[in-house]
Write an enzyme that holds these catalytic residues in place. Structure first.
Site, short mmCIF file in Angstrom:
data_model
loop_
_atom_site.label_atom_id
_atom_site.label_comp_id
_atom_site.label_asym_id
_atom_site.label_seq_id
_atom_site.Cartn_x
_atom_site.Cartn_y
_atom_site.Cartn_z
N LYS A 38 0.97 -0.99 -0.05
CA LYS A 38 0.00 -0.06 0.14
C LYS A 38 0.81 1.33 -0.11
O LYS A 38 2.20 1.23 0.42
CB LYS A 38 -0.85 0.00 1.28
CG LYS A 38 -0.37 0.01 2.56
CD LYS A 38 -1.19 0.12 3.73
CE LYS A 38 -0.46 0.08 5.12
NZ LYS A 38 -1.18 0.00 6.17
N TYR A 264 13.70 31.72 5.30
CA TYR A 264 12.66 32.38 5.89
C TYR A 264 12.68 32.63 7.32
O TYR A 264 13.09 31.71 8.07
CB TYR A 264 11.29 31.44 5.65
CG TYR A 264 11.17 31.44 4.02
CD1 TYR A 264 10.86 32.83 3.21
CD2 TYR A 264 10.93 30.44 3.37
CE1 TYR A 264 10.56 32.67 1.93
CE2 TYR A 264 10.63 30.19 1.99
CZ TYR A 264 10.20 31.37 1.14
OH TYR A 264 9.93 31.38 -0.18
#
Length: 369
Positions: A38, A264
């Site tokens: 999965k 940032y």
């Protein structure tokens, strides 16, 4: 060291084969093996992984959603595929593509019987999920009489397996709870089997269950994370090999002076002259902000380089002061010298979240066995 050209996740099928054989060695030869592929095979490449596992002899596959199973079928996978969390709207697609649903509630059971009868199916394989303590999906013990009544009221389906999921099989402090789960599962499974005229497959062991509770293997085990190189146990991890290695390159190097800031919000401030390398990977690729501000780092030419400043969407900056490197050199995010578990722990998370989070825009490179 060869020069990398882009951010790439290398998927080593030799390591996958090694892990498969190691896990197989922990169970009896007559016990079946279900491979969980999965979430793009835990963040790698479900098709390449499934094709290799089918070649190696796995007996079953498991996916989470119907579209994952369809993709495997469309790429030639022929072994049975269990869909762990199917939705009602996809039941006819399940039958169309010869997938096998997990039926975990009376509602899912009733709806699938309806779909199977509509499509004139007989003995269509389904899987019954029992809730033994994880409390996510599954039938509780008092529901079993109603479940049996529904199953025996139709010829449209046949129970391929009865299974459950261990909640804490990797944690020895939870041994009593795990043993209790196994005992309850055994009782519930036999309660169902006594009312059938055939014998479904039984499975409860996940990777940690295979390692820690081999006597609970029943007739099949179901492994996911172990196939990809993680045993949830520091004594087992050395015997497994991570399948994925995430690599990138240095895009630019700059030297900043004392007092200059990086990135940032200016969260990194140089305390001395510092050499900064910018690399083309970021939180949009799955290396999240939790790894920033020097909590974690990467390897450049064999040396550790801490992440400085905030992780950006497409870019991370690392401190390469004192490291002999140049623009274009390869950077190892995880794999090789940096075990993914080590990186995950540095960010306060687990290997599952790290490896399944690598986004599809990152190029996958398949390394044959």
């Amino acid at each position: 060291m060869p020069e990398a050209k882009e951010t790439v996740l290398e998927i080593d099928l030799g390591n996958l084969a090694h892990n498969y054989r190691f896990l197989r060695s922990k169970i009896d030869p007559d016990v079946k093996f279900m491979s969980v592929v999965k979430a793009h095979a835990y963040g790698s490449d479900s098709v390449a992984i499934a094709q290799k596992l089918e070649e190696l002899g796995t007996d079953y596959f498991a996916v989470a959603y119907v579209e994952e199973g369809i993709r495997l079928r469309e790429n030639g996978i022929t072994k049975p595929i269990l869909v762990l969390h199917p939705q009602f709207t996809h039941f006819e697609e399940i039958i169309e593509h010869c997938l096998e649903p997990n039926l975990y509630s009376q509602k899912t059971l009733r709806h699938f019987i309806e779909a199977a009868e509509k499509l004139k199916q007989k003995n269509y394989p389904v899987h019954l999920k029992l809730n033994t303590g994880l409390n996510r999906l599954g039938f509780d013990q008092p529901e079993i009489p109603e479940v049996l009544e529904l199953i025996n009221s139709t010829e449209s389906l046949k129970v391929a397996s009865i299974f459950s999921h261990l909640a804490a099989s990797e944690d020895w402090q939870e041994r009593d709870f795990t043993v209790g789960q196994i005992d309850l599962y055994r009782k519930m499974a036999w309660q169902i089997m006594e009312n059938l005229d055939y014998e479904p497959i039984l499975h409860i062991c996940n990777t940690s269950g295979v390692i820690n509770y081999p006597k609970a293997a029943f007739s099949m085990v179901r492994t996911g994370i172990g196939l990809y190189g993680y045993g949830n146990d520091k004594t087992v991890d050395p015997y497994l090999k991570p399948v994925g290695t995430l690599k990138t390159i240095i895009s630019q190097i700059r030297t900043i002076q004392k007092g200059a800031t990086v990135g940032y919000n200016r969260v990194f401030k140089a305390e001395e002259e510092t050499r900064i390398a910018t690399i083309p990977v970021g939180h949009a690729d799955g290396i999240n902000r939790i790894y920033g501000k020097q909590k974690a780092g990467m390897y450049v030419n064999g040396q550790f380089a801490p992440i400085v400043g905030n992780v950006c969407m497409d870019i991370i900056m690392i401190n390469v002061t004192g490291i002999d490197c140049a623009e274009g050199d390869e950077v190892i995010v995880f794999g090789g010298p940096q075990h993914p578990v080590k990186l995950a722990e540095a960010g306060g998370t687990i290997s599952y979240e790290l490896i399944t989070g690598i986004q599809r825009r990152v190029t996958r490179k398949i390394i044959p066995e």
